[in-house]
Design an enzyme around this catalytic site. Structure first.
Site: not given
Lengths: 372, 417
Positions: B41, B134-135
């Protein structure tokens, strides 16, 4: 109130009542049936605020009066009582309970005051006429499969009953459509129906009405106003609001110029469609019809599942045609045919197709093809 | 206990500091070199990218979000210290942190950085399941021989590479399934590396609230709490049948998750479940004609995305948010999937017409779900709308023109409202 009534008569009345009453109710009184005893009969009244049904049954009335009790509960009790039982319903007015007894079974049910029960406002009906049960049965049975369930087009959620100009003069006509298929069923215009306003009879009402039409010898008294419709037998009165909307102009979607004619045994056709559609698991199964000189090839090609093909001997004399349909729609319209061959009239693979039974134009169906 | 220094990548046995570089960023755990399911993350991703792009922002509180009336989409760690959180209304964030630099999100830029990160992940394993820009989940099972190092080391190297090459930091959760890996990545942010081993799974979960389970929101928590279930330990006291009886299929999931069991695979091609677009207005709108203009633009965006993915959807959803943030959704199932903007728009418009709440509204959204391949979409025209086929053909022609001359080359008048 105190009455004695035969289980069979009570069961019939309660079955009708409980099917009108919605299973889930936020207003408690709407879960109840209003029982009114007077003279030598008792009436059972149920409503969902859109439909009201009143069923009169013969009973031995010991003490007149009225009360309301949970319809589903009373129906369940009566259903579970033994055949031939004599059921006594009694309330003393003070306890707020209805005592139900039959043989050695006793029940005590909570009641709600009869004054709280909403009785549908009576309406001025502009048209009153009588129609034999089999006529109405045909009109609604053959059209109801096409009723839409789509809520955004609520005006399609019923059968449009109106007076129309048929080929041999004016007719009583029922039309239903969901935008993919359409059914248009005509019956001779009953005396007194000439000035009837066109009304959209809601799907649920059509279902309830069907129960009044079982007996071939019954004459149904029909009353129509702009906002309500009423169907009555000597015992049962079904009153319903009609859908407040404008039914679309269906006449312009019925193809009149289709010339390519296919004649096929409807039962054989339906069975073949059903068989080939088995290989596809999709919700909208597409069946391809390939027509050539007296030959029909039905095929389904489902890339992930497999393929199927079946050939039928038919009467077809026009040029080659390939056209696809939703299998379910084809099955449904083919199953409306019960006496003669199904006659399909095509134009092109992109245009609506018309289906009728033999040369009978009093029941026609339109189905939209599907890209295959 | 096996340990790893995340600064110099030295592996050693126990100790709080690295014996090689004396650095303090040490992760030690009994199962450190055997676990292989990870969740990565990024830390304040959008803000980190903006800071990378503009060195002046480095020591300033940065908030990424939309407009005066929007909400905070990402806040950098400096802003977070002042109490700013994601999803907080912008005016509130600015009350807490008046000197914050507020930036509009630049999704194209973030997507570019995200692609670079994803490339680093796929260097390690093909089993990468992105959850957003973003993860992502990574399954590194069986990659140790190939890369000559256990998963923990590979992951630590990867985040170090992200920092060095992309200027973006990330936190790693390493465990034995996706559920726990995701919980772990959140334990030690930013620049964290947390491990939940099989041995301590039960103890780790025991006192944590069931709200940590994905899909158990406020309403779900209330339902569970009504049954006396607050923590995982409470949940574990129920037997499997009871849970199933009380909560249906969700009960089955809860039973497994209560024990830290999650058999979902890390699947690189998680299918798209829905496509939706929404817009928050600069000022609340009650006027249906104005809403109609937004509705068309959103329907067109949704249709464009559906067409790009070769998908069609059978369920059209309309979403509205009132001034008091209460939302309202209406959905309808079509007879067949569609990817035609005109059909999506008309369906959504029908839903809007049935909304009796007068508004004003602060947000409107259109969604398409129950997705199917494009080949199964728009197969049967509407009998009652003979013009629909013509409009669909016009739309396809318009699409072709826009592909050639750009999106602005041809517009519907409706979209200018």
């Amino acid at each position: 109130m105190k009455i004695s009534i035969e289980r069979a008569a009570l069961l019939k009345a309660m079955a009708q009542a409980q099917s009108v009453v919605e299973r889930r109710n936020t207003i408690p009184i709407l879960a109840n049936v209003l029982i009114e005893a007077d003279g030598d009969s008792v009436s059972f009244r149920a409503t969902d605020l859109d439909i009201e049904v009143v069923d009169k049954a013969v009973a031995q009335v010991e003490r007149s009066g009225a009360t309301t009790v949970a319809a589903h509960t009373l129906h369940e009790i009566v259903r579970k009582l033994p055949d031939g039982a004599l059921v006594t319903l009694a309330d003393d007015g003070a306890s707020g309970r209805l005592e139900v007894s039959a043989g050695r079974s006793n029940f005590s049910l909570a009641t709600l005051p009869k004054e709280d029960f909403p009785v549908m406002a009576s309406s001025e009906y502009s048209s009153n006429f009588a129609a034999p049960a089999p006529v109405l049965r045909r009109l609604f049975d053959k059209s109801k499969f096409a009723i839409s369930t789509e809520e955004t087009r609520y005006y399609l959620n019923g059968v449009y009953m109106h007076v129309a100009e048929g080929e041999d003069g004016r007719v009583l006509r029922c039309v239903a459509t969901d935008g993919h298929r359409l059914a248009r069923i005509d019956a001779p215009l009953p005396a007194g129906a000439e000035d009837m306003p066109g009304v959209i009879v809601p799907r649920k009402t059509v279902g309830e009405l069907r129960k009044l039409l079982e007996d071939d010898d019954t004459e149904i008294a029909v009353s129509v106003s702009e906002t309500k419709v009423r169907f009555a037998t000597p015992e049962i009165t079904l009153t319903s609001k009609v859908i407040d909307g404008t039914f679309p102009d269906y006449t312009r979607v019925i193809p009149m110029g289709n010339t390519r004619k296919l004649e096929v045994d409807a039962a054989e056709f339906a069975k073949a469609v059903d068989r080939v559609a088995t290989v596809s698991s999709e919700r909208s199964r597409a069946v391809k019809l390939q027509l050539d000189e007296d030959r029909l090839v039905l095929s389904v090609n489902a890339p992930d599942a497999g393929a199927a093909e079946e050939e039928l001997a038919v009467a077809y004399g026009d040029e080659r045609l390939e056209i696809g349909f939703n299998a379910k729609y084809l099955l449904e319209i083919a199953s409306q045919v019960d006496r003669e061959n199904a006659v399909f009239l095509f134009n092109s693979a992109g245009d609506p197709t018309l289906m009728r039974e033999g040369d009978d134009t009093s029941a026609i169906y339109v189905v939209m093809p599907m890209r295959v | 206990m096996p340990a790893l220094c995340r600064d110099c990548m030295e592996t050693f046995d126990a100790g709080r500091r690295c014996p090689a570089c004396r650095g303090p960023r040490v992760t030690a755990h009994d199962e450190l070199f055997t676990l292989s399911i990870a969740h990565m993350d990024c830390d304040a991703f959008y803000a980190a990218v903006e800071k990378r792009e503009n060195a002046d922002l480095a020591d300033k509180p940065v908030i990424i979000g939309g407009g005066r009336r929007g909400v905070v989409s990402t806040a950098c760690y400096i802003a977070r210290i002042r109490g700013v959180r994601s999803a907080m209304p912008m005016f509130k964030a600015l009350e807490l942190c008046p000197d914050a630099v507020v930036l509009r999100p630049r999704m194209d830029l973030y997507a570019e950085v995200s692609r670079a990160i994803r490339a680093m992940m796929t260097d390690l394993t093909p089993a990468v399941e992105p959850l957003s820009l973003d993860e992502a989940f990574l399954d590194l099972t069986g990659t140790a021989r190939l890369h000559g190092a256990p998963p923990a080391v590979l992951l630590a190297r990867m985040v170090r590479r992200m920092e060095a090459e992309l200027g973006v930091s990330g936190s790693i959760g390493l465990s034995h399934n996706k559920f726990l890996a995701k919980l772990a990545s959140d334990l030690d942010k930013p620049r964290g590396f947390s491990v939940i081993g099989t041995a301590e799974t039960a103890d780790f979960l025991a006192d944590r609230p069931v709200g940590m389970i994905w899909g158990v929101g406020a309403a779900g928590q209330a339902t569970l709490e009504a049954q006396g279930i607050r923590s995982f330990a409470d949940l574990r006291r129920w037997d499997r049948k009871e849970l199933h009886a009380a909560f249906g299929s969700m009960g089955e999931r809860l039973w497994h998750l209560a024990r830290g069991q999650d058999s979902r695979r890390v699947s690189p091609n998680a299918p798209v479940k829905s496509i939706s677009n929404e817009t928050t207005f600069a000022e609340d709108i009650a006027d249906r004609d104005l809403l109609d203009g937004h509705l068309w633009r959103l329907a067109e965006k949704v249709a464009d995305r559906a067409k790009a993915k070769a998908l069609g959807g059978a369920v059209v959803t309309l979403k509205l948010k009132r001034s008091d943030h209460r939302s309202l959704t209406r959905r309808v199932t079509l007879r067949e999937p569609t990817q035609i903007a005109d059909r999506i728009y008309r369906t959504a418009r029908g839903l809007l017409d049935q909304v009796t709440v007068p508004g004003p509204f602060r947000l409107i959204g259109v969604g398409l779900s129950s997705l199917r391949p494009a080949a199964e979409s728009d197969l049967s025209p509407d009998l009652l709308d003979p013009d629909a086929a013509r409009r669909a053909r016009a739309e396809h022609a318009t699409d072709a023109i826009r592909r050639r001359f750009g999106d602005g080359a041809i517009l519907k008048g409706r979209s200018l409202r």
